[in-house]
Scaffold this motif. Structure first.
Motif, mmCIF file in Angstrom:
data_model
loop_
_atom_site.group_PDB
_atom_site.id
_atom_site.type_symbol
_atom_site.label_atom_id
_atom_site.label_comp_id
_atom_site.label_asym_id
_atom_site.label_seq_id
_atom_site.Cartn_x
_atom_site.Cartn_y
_atom_site.Cartn_z
ATOM 1 N N MET A 1 65.862 36.315 -16.105
ATOM 2 C CA MET A 1 65.346 37.370 -16.966
ATOM 3 C C MET A 1 65.142 36.802 -18.366
ATOM 4 S SD MET A 1 67.002 41.105 -17.692
ATOM 5 C CE MET A 1 68.483 40.533 -18.495
ATOM 6 N N ASP A 2 63.960 36.956 -18.878
ATOM 7 C CA ASP A 2 63.612 36.455 -20.208
ATOM 8 C C ASP A 2 63.799 37.590 -21.223
ATOM 9 O OD1 ASP A 2 62.892 34.288 -21.696
ATOM 10 O OD2 ASP A 2 60.739 34.693 -21.578
ATOM 11 N N ILE A 3 64.725 37.406 -22.152
ATOM 12 C CA ILE A 3 65.016 38.424 -23.158
ATOM 13 C C ILE A 3 64.571 37.911 -24.521
ATOM 14 C CG2 ILE A 3 66.789 39.906 -24.163
ATOM 15 C CD1 ILE A 3 68.588 39.081 -21.773
ATOM 16 N N ASP A 4 63.787 38.720 -25.216
ATOM 17 C CA ASP A 4 63.353 38.384 -26.574
ATOM 18 C C ASP A 4 64.100 39.277 -27.550
ATOM 19 O OD1 ASP A 4 61.335 36.464 -25.875
ATOM 20 O OD2 ASP A 4 60.119 38.145 -25.173
ATOM 21 N N TYR A 5 64.401 38.737 -28.719
ATOM 22 C CA TYR A 5 65.107 39.478 -29.768
ATOM 23 C C TYR A 5 64.255 39.448 -31.029
ATOM 24 C CZ TYR A 5 68.933 39.145 -26.542
ATOM 25 O OH TYR A 5 69.699 39.255 -25.413
ATOM 26 N N ARG A 6 64.165 40.604 -31.687
ATOM 27 C CA ARG A 6 63.389 40.690 -32.924
ATOM 28 C C ARG A 6 63.922 41.838 -33.763
ATOM 29 N NH1 ARG A 6 60.408 45.182 -32.653
ATOM 30 N NH2 ARG A 6 59.737 45.957 -30.633
ATOM 31 N N GLU A 7 63.509 41.834 -35.032
ATOM 32 C CA GLU A 7 63.905 42.945 -35.896
ATOM 33 C C GLU A 7 63.159 44.207 -35.475
ATOM 34 O OE1 GLU A 7 64.880 42.602 -40.002
ATOM 35 O OE2 GLU A 7 64.842 40.411 -39.901
ATOM 36 N N ALA A 8 63.850 45.326 -35.549
ATOM 37 C CA ALA A 8 63.280 46.617 -35.162
ATOM 38 C C ALA A 8 62.246 47.076 -36.182
ATOM 39 C CB ALA A 8 64.386 47.658 -35.046
ATOM 40 N N THR A 9 61.294 47.864 -35.712
ATOM 41 C CA THR A 9 60.307 48.508 -36.580
ATOM 42 C C THR A 9 60.367 50.015 -36.326
ATOM 43 O OG1 THR A 9 58.504 48.466 -34.964
ATOM 44 C CG2 THR A 9 58.782 46.493 -36.361
ATOM 45 N N LEU A 10 59.761 50.775 -37.214
ATOM 46 C CA LEU A 10 59.757 52.230 -37.053
ATOM 47 C C LEU A 10 59.054 52.657 -35.760
ATOM 48 C CD1 LEU A 10 59.144 53.398 -40.726
ATOM 49 C CD2 LEU A 10 61.290 53.423 -39.439
ATOM 50 N N GLU A 11 58.131 51.835 -35.274
ATOM 51 C CA GLU A 11 57.420 52.144 -34.024
ATOM 52 C C GLU A 11 58.370 52.099 -32.821
ATOM 53 O OE1 GLU A 11 56.008 49.794 -36.318
ATOM 54 O OE2 GLU A 11 54.900 51.519 -37.103
ATOM 55 N N ASP A 12 59.505 51.434 -32.976
ATOM 56 C CA ASP A 12 60.488 51.320 -31.891
ATOM 57 C C ASP A 12 61.372 52.564 -31.758
ATOM 58 O OD1 ASP A 12 59.690 48.647 -31.414
ATOM 59 O OD2 ASP A 12 61.104 47.910 -32.922
ATOM 60 N N LEU A 13 61.271 53.460 -32.715
ATOM 61 C CA LEU A 13 62.181 54.604 -32.788
ATOM 62 C C LEU A 13 62.300 55.408 -31.489
ATOM 63 C CD1 LEU A 13 64.096 55.723 -34.855
ATOM 64 C CD2 LEU A 13 62.267 57.130 -35.755
ATOM 65 N N PRO A 14 61.202 55.774 -30.813
ATOM 66 C CA PRO A 14 61.359 56.553 -29.569
ATOM 67 C C PRO A 14 62.180 55.828 -28.501
ATOM 68 C CG PRO A 14 59.085 56.664 -30.345
ATOM 69 C CD PRO A 14 59.790 55.635 -31.183
ATOM 70 N N GLU A 15 61.958 54.535 -28.338
ATOM 71 C CA GLU A 15 62.713 53.774 -27.337
ATOM 72 C C GLU A 15 64.180 53.619 -27.750
ATOM 73 O OE1 GLU A 15 60.641 50.430 -24.959
ATOM 74 O OE2 GLU A 15 59.575 50.520 -26.873
ATOM 75 N N ILE A 16 64.407 53.376 -29.041
ATOM 76 C CA ILE A 16 65.779 53.210 -29.545
ATOM 77 C C ILE A 16 66.584 54.489 -29.337
ATOM 78 C CG2 ILE A 16 67.132 53.000 -31.678
ATOM 79 C CD1 ILE A 16 64.957 50.911 -32.583
ATOM 80 N N THR A 17 66.043 55.616 -29.728
ATOM 81 C CA THR A 17 66.792 56.872 -29.598
ATOM 82 C C THR A 17 66.965 57.257 -28.128
ATOM 83 O OG1 THR A 17 64.771 58.148 -30.015
ATOM 84 C CG2 THR A 17 66.229 57.749 -31.892
ATOM 85 N N ALA A 18 66.011 56.921 -27.279
ATOM 86 C CA ALA A 18 66.149 57.190 -25.840
ATOM 87 C C ALA A 18 67.287 56.361 -25.249
ATOM 88 C CB ALA A 18 64.842 56.905 -25.112
ATOM 89 N N ILE A 19 67.371 55.091 -25.634
ATOM 90 C CA ILE A 19 68.463 54.235 -25.143
ATOM 91 C C ILE A 19 69.807 54.764 -25.646
ATOM 92 C CG2 ILE A 19 69.534 51.947 -25.366
ATOM 93 C CD1 ILE A 19 66.656 50.793 -25.236
ATOM 94 N N PHE A 20 69.871 55.138 -26.915
ATOM 95 C CA PHE A 20 71.103 55.701 -27.479
ATOM 96 C C PHE A 20 71.556 56.910 -26.654
ATOM 97 C CE2 PHE A 20 73.179 58.732 -30.348
ATOM 98 C CZ PHE A 20 74.172 57.962 -30.907
ATOM 99 N N ARG A 21 70.658 57.873 -26.482
ATOM 100 C CA ARG A 21 70.977 59.115 -25.773
ATOM 101 C C ARG A 21 71.347 58.834 -24.305
ATOM 102 N NH1 ARG A 21 66.575 61.381 -26.675
ATOM 103 N NH2 ARG A 21 67.160 62.644 -28.450
ATOM 104 N N ASP A 22 70.514 58.066 -23.609
ATOM 105 C CA ASP A 22 70.717 57.839 -22.175
ATOM 106 C C ASP A 22 71.965 57.007 -21.887
ATOM 107 O OD1 ASP A 22 68.391 59.270 -21.885
ATOM 108 O OD2 ASP A 22 67.140 57.524 -21.433
ATOM 109 N N THR A 23 72.242 56.019 -22.731
ATOM 110 C CA THR A 23 73.431 55.192 -22.521
ATOM 111 C C THR A 23 74.689 56.045 -22.656
ATOM 112 O OG1 THR A 23 72.289 53.227 -23.334
ATOM 113 C CG2 THR A 23 74.686 53.138 -23.285
ATOM 114 N N ILE A 24 74.741 56.869 -23.665
ATOM 115 C CA ILE A 24 75.902 57.744 -23.858
ATOM 116 C C ILE A 24 76.044 58.685 -22.661
ATOM 117 C CG2 ILE A 24 76.849 59.631 -25.261
ATOM 118 C CD1 ILE A 24 75.523 58.149 -27.701
ATOM 119 N N ARG A 25 74.925 59.259 -22.217
ATOM 120 C CA ARG A 25 74.977 60.239 -21.122
ATOM 121 C C ARG A 25 75.299 59.621 -19.764
ATOM 122 N NH1 ARG A 25 69.866 64.143 -22.761
ATOM 123 N NH2 ARG A 25 70.908 65.159 -24.511
#
Length: 155
Positions: A1-25
């Motif tokens: 699995m190839d994983i890339d790392y980069r600084e977040a941008t505001l365009e990433d917000l929907p995916e970031i908040t979805a991961i936050f919510r879903d991981t907790i749930r």
């Protein structure tokens, strides 16, 4: 699995908040009550706070095939204020690499120690990466009490 790392941008917000919510749930469900999960995961709805984090903190995302699968952000140069990995990418090195990047950044920032408040669920992960428990504590979020741990590691 190839994983890339980069600084977040505001365009990433929907995916970031979805991961936050879903991981907790899903992932944290085994260690916290239904009410705690509901209150904690509602933190995803505070878009203004998430925008501030992305703009002002060292905030990185992990991507696989252009899909965000995890993120972490560093506050005050050496405090991991958040780290979440998509439920389908747990135990696949995403979190370990995010942690190493945060540790490197704290070291670059001139710190000898890195700290975080971690959930009951995350404690074994941090323990496996040589973090020590400074103390067990109760925190309040939106009037709900949560047990967690302050952990640290010397760099």
């Amino acid at each position: 699995m190839d994983i890339d790392y980069r600084e977040a941008t505001l365009e990433d917000l929907p995916e970031i908040t979805a991961i936050f919510r879903d991981t907790i749930r899903t992932v944290n469900r085994k260690d916290y009550s239904e009410k705690q999960i509901e209150v904690w995961s509602s933190g995803a709805d505070d878009l203004k706070k998430w925008q501030e984090r992305i703009k002002k903190l060292y905030f990185i995302v992990a991507e696989v095939d252009s899909q965000i699968v995890g993120f972490s952000y560093l506050k005050n140069g050496n405090y991991i204020d958040g780290m979440f990995v998509h439920k389908d990418f747990q135990r696949r090195t995403v979190g370990s690499k995010l942690l190493r990047i945060m540790e490197s950044r704290a070291s670059i920032n001139g710190h000898d120690v890195i700290k975080s408040d971690v959930s009951i669920t995350a404690l074994p992960f941090f323990d496996s990466h040589y973090y020590e428990v400074e103390k067990k504590q109760k925190k309040s979020f939106k009037g709900m009490g949560f047990e967690n741990y302050i952990v640290y590691r010397e760099l």
